[in-house]
Design a protein around this motif. Structure first.
Motif, PDB file in Angstrom:
ATOM      1  N   ALA A   1       0.905  -1.231  -0.185  1.00  0.00           N
ATOM      2  CA  ALA A   1       0.009  -0.051   0.066  1.00  0.00           C
ATOM      3  C   ALA A   1       0.628   1.692   0.196  1.00  0.00           C
ATOM      4  N   ILE A   2       1.662   0.863   0.556  1.00  0.00           N
ATOM      5  CA  ILE A   2       2.986   2.322   0.676  1.00  0.00           C
ATOM      6  C   ILE A   2       3.636   2.480  -0.390  1.00  0.00           C
ATOM      7  N   LEU A   3       3.969   1.483  -1.203  1.00  0.00           N
ATOM      8  CA  LEU A   3       4.446   1.096  -2.207  1.00  0.00           C
ATOM      9  C   LEU A   3       3.225   2.116  -3.598  1.00  0.00           C
ATOM     10  N   ALA A   4       1.814   2.057  -3.637  1.00  0.00           N
ATOM     11  CA  ALA A   4       0.985   2.516  -4.218  1.00  0.00           C
ATOM     12  C   ALA A   4       0.570   3.608  -4.201  1.00  0.00           C
ATOM     13  N   ALA A   5       0.850   4.025  -3.093  1.00  0.00           N
ATOM     14  CA  ALA A   5       1.236   5.595  -2.731  1.00  0.00           C
ATOM     15  C   ALA A   5       2.176   6.366  -3.574  1.00  0.00           C
ATOM     16  N   ASP A   6       3.415   5.694  -3.100  1.00  0.00           N
ATOM     17  CA  ASP A   6       3.993   6.450  -3.388  1.00  0.00           C
ATOM     18  C   ASP A   6       4.043   6.651  -4.945  1.00  0.00           C
ATOM     19  N   ARG A   7       3.847   5.447  -5.534  1.00  0.00           N
ATOM     20  CA  ARG A   7       3.814   5.334  -7.057  1.00  0.00           C
ATOM     21  C   ARG A   7       2.719   6.917  -7.696  1.00  0.00           C
ATOM     22  N   ALA A   8       1.813   6.711  -6.626  1.00  0.00           N
ATOM     23  CA  ALA A   8       0.860   8.221  -7.323  1.00  0.00           C
ATOM     24  C   ALA A   8       0.837   9.061  -7.165  1.00  0.00           C
ATOM     25  N   ARG A   9       2.212   9.268  -5.459  1.00  0.00           N
ATOM     26  CA  ARG A   9       2.410  10.724  -5.093  1.00  0.00           C
ATOM     27  C   ARG A   9       3.749  11.059  -6.732  1.00  0.00           C
ATOM     28  N   HIS A  10       4.668   9.922  -6.852  1.00  0.00           N
ATOM     29  CA  HIS A  10       5.324  10.346  -7.757  1.00  0.00           C
ATOM     30  C   HIS A  10       4.608  11.021  -8.494  1.00  0.00           C
ATOM     31  N   VAL A  11       3.446  10.399  -9.891  1.00  0.00           N
ATOM     32  CA  VAL A  11       3.070  10.876 -10.503  1.00  0.00           C
ATOM     33  C   VAL A  11       2.251  12.211 -10.836  1.00  0.00           C
ATOM     34  N   ALA A  12       1.827  12.173  -9.249  1.00  0.00           N
ATOM     35  CA  ALA A  12       1.206  13.818  -8.902  1.00  0.00           C
ATOM     36  C   ALA A  12       2.502  15.332  -8.973  1.00  0.00           C
ATOM     37  N   THR A  13       3.445  14.330  -7.757  1.00  0.00           N
ATOM     38  CA  THR A  13       4.728  15.518  -7.864  1.00  0.00           C
ATOM     39  C   THR A  13       4.925  16.675  -9.784  1.00  0.00           C
ATOM     40  N   ALA A  14       4.989  15.294 -10.565  1.00  0.00           N
ATOM     41  CA  ALA A  14       5.298  15.669 -12.077  1.00  0.00           C
ATOM     42  C   ALA A  14       4.567  16.994 -12.527  1.00  0.00           C
ATOM     43  N   LEU A  15       2.968  15.944 -12.633  1.00  0.00           N
ATOM     44  CA  LEU A  15       1.983  17.088 -13.358  1.00  0.00           C
ATOM     45  C   LEU A  15       2.072  17.931 -12.337  1.00  0.00           C
ATOM     46  N   VAL A  16       2.187  18.443 -10.932  1.00  0.00           N
ATOM     47  CA  VAL A  16       2.491  19.782 -10.713  1.00  0.00           C
ATOM     48  C   VAL A  16       3.740  20.444 -10.850  1.00  0.00           C
ATOM     49  N   ARG A  17       4.608  19.821 -10.894  1.00  0.00           N
ATOM     50  CA  ARG A  17       5.987  20.298 -10.787  1.00  0.00           C
ATOM     51  C   ARG A  17       5.426  21.336 -12.119  1.00  0.00           C
ATOM     52  N   SER A  18       5.201  20.537 -13.174  1.00  0.00           N
ATOM     53  CA  SER A  18       5.032  20.951 -14.945  1.00  0.00           C
ATOM     54  C   SER A  18       4.228  21.848 -14.921  1.00  0.00           C
TER      55      SER A  18
END
Length: 168
Positions: free
Chosen positions: A120-137
């Motif tokens: 579950a933590i790995l799944a949340a980290d993956r989603a956060r990684h993608v969300a961070t990329a979208l926000v930073r861009s």
């Protein structure tokens, strides 16, 4: 008491007249409430009325209309190439009434966070990684993103854009 005394007693009020007066007062109170609250935020008023009647507010998820996926996560890793979904998310987020749900997932076996041994933590980290990329861009504003986890599916992150309503 004799029968002659009945003529001296004044008749009582009719029951229907009291009921009519009660209904009229209720209507006056209702219209006063409407008039007093016409300048308030309608969402605040609805939330207050729901709270007064003990109704719990349930967030209705936006209706999904399109989706994209980020693949290429190594087992136990939360990092992958997100360049393919940034343009998709920017195009999907042009309409301010939409919201993007980012769902992180992991495989059934051998795909877990190396530090905590938690899928579950790995799944949340993956989603956060993608969300961070979208926000930073600059593709999507943070309040329009929701992160969800769904371990046990595949090593991927699914993005879905949904119509959440509102005005332009």
């Amino acid at each position: 008491m004799s029968a002659d005394m009945w003529d001296d007693i004044a008749p009582g009020r009719s029951v229907w007249l009291i009921t009519l007066a009660d209904l009229a007062l209720l209507l006056v109170g209702f219209f006063t409430l409407l008039q007093a609250n016409r300048e308030l935020d309608k969402q605040e008023l609805l939330a207050g009325l729901r709270a007064g009647f003990g109704i719990e507010e349930v967030a209705i998820p936006p209706m999904a209309v399109a989706s994209a996926r980020v693949d290429g996560f190594a087992p136990g890793s939360a990092v992958a190439d997100t360049s393919s979904v940034i343009a998709w998310a920017r195009d999907a987020a042009r309409d301010q009434r939409t919201r993007i749900t980012i769902t992180g997932s992991t495989e059934d076996r051998g795909d877990f966070d190396p530090v905590t041994n938690s899928a579950a933590i790995l799944a949340a980290d993956r989603a956060r990684h993608v969300a961070t990329a979208l926000v930073r861009s600059g593709a999507v504003d943070p309040p329009r993103i929701a992160i969800v986890i769904d371990p046990g599916k595949r090593r991927a992150v699914t993005l879905s854009v949904g119509f959440a309503g509102g005005t332009n």
